[in-house]
Design an enzyme around this catalytic site. Structure first.
Site, PDB file in Angstrom:
ATOM      1  N   LYS A 115       0.840  -1.431   0.151  1.00 37.47           N
ATOM      2  CA  LYS A 115       0.285   0.099  -0.167  1.00 37.47           C
ATOM      3  C   LYS A 115       1.370   1.856  -0.198  1.00 37.47           C
ATOM      4  O   LYS A 115       1.658   1.354   0.686  1.00 37.47           O
ATOM      5  CB  LYS A 115      -0.662   0.194   1.203  1.00 37.47           C
ATOM      6  CG  LYS A 115      -1.878   1.028   1.752  1.00 37.47           C
ATOM      7  CD  LYS A 115      -2.553   1.105   2.448  1.00 37.47           C
ATOM      8  CE  LYS A 115      -3.991   1.428   2.502  1.00 37.47           C
ATOM      9  NZ  LYS A 115      -5.080   1.239   4.392  1.00 37.47           N
ATOM     10  N   SER A 190      -9.608   1.619   2.493  1.00 47.00           N
ATOM     11  CA  SER A 190      -9.284   2.132   1.911  1.00 47.00           C
ATOM     12  C   SER A 190      -8.295   1.651   1.733  1.00 47.00           C
ATOM     13  O   SER A 190      -6.865   2.328   0.253  1.00 47.00           O
ATOM     14  CB  SER A 190      -8.162   3.208   3.023  1.00 47.00           C
ATOM     15  OG  SER A 190      -7.573   2.946   3.730  1.00 47.00           O
ATOM     16  N   SER A 214      -9.796  -1.427   6.522  1.00 41.33           N
ATOM     17  CA  SER A 214      -9.445  -0.628   5.761  1.00 41.33           C
ATOM     18  C   SER A 214      -8.835  -1.955   5.133  1.00 41.33           C
ATOM     19  O   SER A 214      -8.110  -2.082   3.799  1.00 41.33           O
ATOM     20  CB  SER A 214      -8.286  -0.030   5.592  1.00 41.33           C
ATOM     21  OG  SER A 214      -8.499   1.686   5.414  1.00 41.33           O
TER      22      SER A 214
HETATM   23  N1  GLN Z   1     -12.690   3.249   6.173  1.00 35.09           N
HETATM   24  C1  GLN Z   1     -12.993   3.835   7.511  1.00 35.09           C
HETATM   25  C2  GLN Z   1     -12.538   5.034   7.153  1.00 35.09           C
HETATM   26  O1  GLN Z   1     -12.465   6.008   6.566  1.00 35.09           O
HETATM   27  C3  GLN Z   1     -10.965   2.495   7.914  1.00 35.09           C
HETATM   28  C4  GLN Z   1     -10.174   3.394   7.507  1.00 35.09           C
HETATM   29  C5  GLN Z   1      -8.711   2.000   8.150  1.00 35.09           C
HETATM   30  O2  GLN Z   1      -9.332   1.533   7.909  1.00 35.09           O
HETATM   31  N2  GLN Z   1      -7.747   3.201   7.079  1.00 35.09           N
HETATM   32  O3  GLN Z   1     -11.679   5.899   8.757  1.00 35.09           O
END
Ligand code: GLN
Length: 520
Positions: A115, A190, A214
């Protein structure tokens, strides 16, 4: 060089006693129309490792097959922000090493994607943000150093929601990633790029980061395994911070065993991360006995909002597990409904502090037209950050401000404690907690972008695990039909007590075995 086809049985001599089992798991996954059978990219990490070490295939062919899939498909999917073509040269060096001496590392020569919020020395790291478009990392993240030491080949950097904020990759400043199972839908986020890269065979494994889901949520949407370690298990040094008290790096892979191989390689304490823990990890037994395993099923996870197809598949699986001697029982996590509201106070608060460094001087390209320092900061940040990042910085600054700190931030921390206590009580009676990973399968592009709260709800089952600091894994367990004969995968989430990844991987592997013999 003979290329083993995925549909010809591998020589068990070379592929270990469990080859039969792993093969079944793989072939099931390979029914996914996304994967092309027959080339090396369909291999699991375990299979590829055996094949490389036995000399049946070479690293160059493996890396070159991954690069071919990237060249063929990534124009459409957009899983990668940067592809490292020099991986081929590295592969040749690895082949030379393999010719000279036996290698034992299970990751030796394995192409892995990262990532793009994880630093690799000398390479760009954007975190999906315009503000870091031209930023080059000055050092390797600890996880990267460990992967390199294990002999893995970093094949490129994957797309993400800006600074890991989002659930669909639609917040990436460089355009979204498409779900390889249905390109009209999001891959989740994400870490959507990492999930899509593994689902298509562009890499054999990938790392993501999980602050509120994410890794697990995109794994669920793309039909792969995704795992978030216990907070403190894996060093965050070299991970661009989102919310430091929640962030953890973890693996994406085709199988549970592959995820465990990657997890073992990256776990461990680190002098550069004071929250990391020196806790040795002993791998789960190959044939973890499900008999007698106590599984807790939280009643709060099976209420309105959950797709009935997901609920019924999990119910069906629990029945199968009971036949194997698993003891399943309903449990209660009474503070579940407060997890998302608490998360959206804690996260913006930490985000507002962590992202202060992107000011055009310490990080980010400054707006040079401005003479005045304040104007320069604000123009740089106004231009460099996207709307979701700005929303969270503003919310977090508000929640931490003197008059509101107790009412919001302190309150959210208290709720967080209650959520951890719910799990603590549950784990007195059960070994593993099981439920859905996501309320629905992958949604369509644009479906939730206009309404941030509806986007936040995609993580309703995952955020509590981060608030409590627990380890969790998402295992692909079924699909629902979509238009055009497409099938949308979904995952089942398993949660174990703190630092008990051994039971988590063992139980997940046991369930994966059952799934392979009873496809949905
Ligand atoms: N979708 C969640 C957020 O927007 C989790 C994001 C993540 O785990 N980086 O915060």
């Amino acid at each position: 060089m003979k290329r083993p086809s995925l549909f010809t049985p591998l020589d068990p001599e070379n592929f270990g006693s469990e080859a039969g089992d792993e093969k079944r798991v793989y072939q099931k996954q390979n029914k996914n129309p996304v994967l092309k059978g027959g080339d090396l990219t369909g291999f699991t990490i375990e299979e590829a490792g055996h094949a490389l070490r036995s000399g049946a295939v070479n690293v160059r062919d493996l890396v070159s097959d991954c690069l071919s899939v990237i060249h063929e498909r990534d124009r459409d999917i957009h899983a990668f922000l940067d592809v490292y073509e020099d991986a081929l040269r590295e592969a040749e060096e690895k082949d030379a090493i393999l010719r000279d001496a036996p290698e034992t590392s299970p990751l030796f020569g394995i192409p892995i994607a990262l990532k793009d919020n994880i630093l690799v020395e000398g390479k760009r790291a954007t975190a999906g943000s315009k503000i870091l478009e031209n930023y080059t990392a000055g050092f390797d993240a600890t996880v990267v150093r460990k992967l390199k030491e294990a002999g893995a080949i970093i094949i490129g950097k994957t797309n993400l929601d800006e600074f890991a904020m989002g659930s669909s990759t639609e917040n990436s400043a460089f355009g979204p990633t498409k779900n390889p199972c249905d390109e009209s839908r999001v891959p989740g986020g994400s870490s959507g790029g990492s999930a899509a890269a593994v689902a298509t065979g562009m890499a054999l494994g990938a790392l993501g980061s999980d602050t509120g889901g994410s890794i697990r949520q995109p794994a669920s949407f793309c039909g792969v395994v995704g795992m978030k370690p216990t907070y403190g298990r894996v060093s965050r040094h070299g991970l661009i911070a989102m919310a430091s008290s929640l962030d953890q790096i973890g693996p994406f892979a085709k199988t549970v065993r592959d995820a465990e191989i990657m997890f073992s390689a990256i776990a461990g304490g680190d002098e550069f991360d004071a929250t990391s823990v020196h806790h040795s990890y002993e791998e789960a037994e190959k044939s973890f006995a499900l008999r007698g395993l106590r599984i807790g099923v939280p009643k709060e996870y099976f209420r309105e909002g959950l797709d009935p197809a997901i609920a019924s598949r999990i119910g069906e699986l629990l029945k199968l597990l009971e036949k194997e001697g698993v003891v399943a029982k309903e449990i209660s996590l009474p503070h579940s409904s407060y997890a998302l509201p608490a998360y959206y106070i804690v996260v913006p608060s930490e985000v507002s502090a962590n992202l202060a460094r992107f000011d055009g001087i310490r990080y980010g390209v400054p707006d040079r037209e401005e003479e005045n320092l304040f104007e320069m900061y604000s123009k740089t940040r106004a231009r460099g950050f996207g709307p979701e990042v700005k929303r969270r910085i503003i919310l977090g600054t508000y929640a931490l401000s003197a008059g509101y700190y107790d009412a919001y931030y302190v309150k959210a921390q208290k709720v967080r404690r209650e959520i951890a206590s719910d799990f603590e009580s549950a784990f007195r009676d059960v070994d593993i907690v099981i439920g859905p990973t996501t309320p629905t399968p992958a949604f369509r592009f644009g479906e939730k972008t206009g309404d941030p709260v509806s986007m936040y709800l995609a993580d309703i089952y995952t955020v509590a695990v981060n608030l409590a600091g627990l380890p969790g894994i998402s295992l692909p367990v079924g699909t629902v039909p979509a238009e055009g004969g497409k099938k949308l995968p979904f995952g089942m989430q398993m949660i174990s007590p703190w630092f008990d990844e051994k039971t988590l991987f063992g139980a997940a592997r046991g369930i994966e075995r059952i799934l392979a013999s009873s496809p949905s």
